[in-house]
Design an enzyme around this catalytic site. Sequence first.
Site, PDB file in Angstrom:
ATOM      1  CG  LEU A  60     -18.528 -10.580 -45.865  1.00 26.71           C
ATOM      2  CD1 LEU A  60     -18.218  -9.615 -45.997  1.00 26.71           C
ATOM      3  CD2 LEU A  60     -20.161 -10.285 -45.331  1.00 26.71           C
ATOM      4  CE1 TYR A  61     -20.160 -13.280 -41.302  1.00 29.11           C
ATOM      5  CE2 TYR A  61     -19.976 -15.346 -40.783  1.00 29.11           C
ATOM      6  CZ  TYR A  61     -20.396 -14.553 -40.687  1.00 29.11           C
ATOM      7  OH  TYR A  61     -22.301 -14.360 -40.990  1.00 29.11           O
ATOM      8  CB  SER A  62     -11.867 -11.405 -40.447  1.00 25.20           C
ATOM      9  OG  SER A  62     -12.425 -10.494 -39.722  1.00 25.20           O
TER      10      SER A  62
END
Length: 191
Positions: A60-62
């Site tokens: 999910l992160y970036s």
Amino acid sequence: MDYKLLGHSGLTVSKYALGTIPFAGTNGFENAGGMSQETANYMIDYALEQGINQFDTANLYSKGGSEIVLSKTIRDKREEMVISSKTGVQLSDNPNDGGASRINIERSIDETLHRLATDYIDLYYVHLWDGQVPVEETIQVMNDLIKKGKIRHWGVSNYSGWALAKTHTLAVTNHMAPPIAQQIYYTPESR
């Protein structure tokens, strides 16, 4: 640095972990980071020098950008690092791109391993409870990934107490690997 075994496993982790949400800072995470590769390299090296051995990221992160930046910090230090990542959050309009289903988890781990440029993840989390997918399917796919050597352990993130209890109980009852960790959303901001 203090170390302890994580959950009911033989995985020894440092008391503190370094989260990688600030790495990359793209695809909707601009306000959370934008850390340069040089700064990320420094942060990883500094953390390792202080005895921190666990590093946490997520697809999910970036939208995977954090995993890519983390991969470039690993260099020759992979054996010193306990790396965790997560899957489960819907990242596109594809109805199978999200959740705790076999199709999503198997595709997600391959994408994560590619982005991290590693053969295995030490700890792979289901990022959130999926009330649509049978828990048995999630447990079975995580068990299969352990047998294939793609992950060493698995855990859950943002599960309620009853969801964690149900997942753990079903895994143990069916002689499969239960989750060894629960990552709870707890930050100064959320308090």
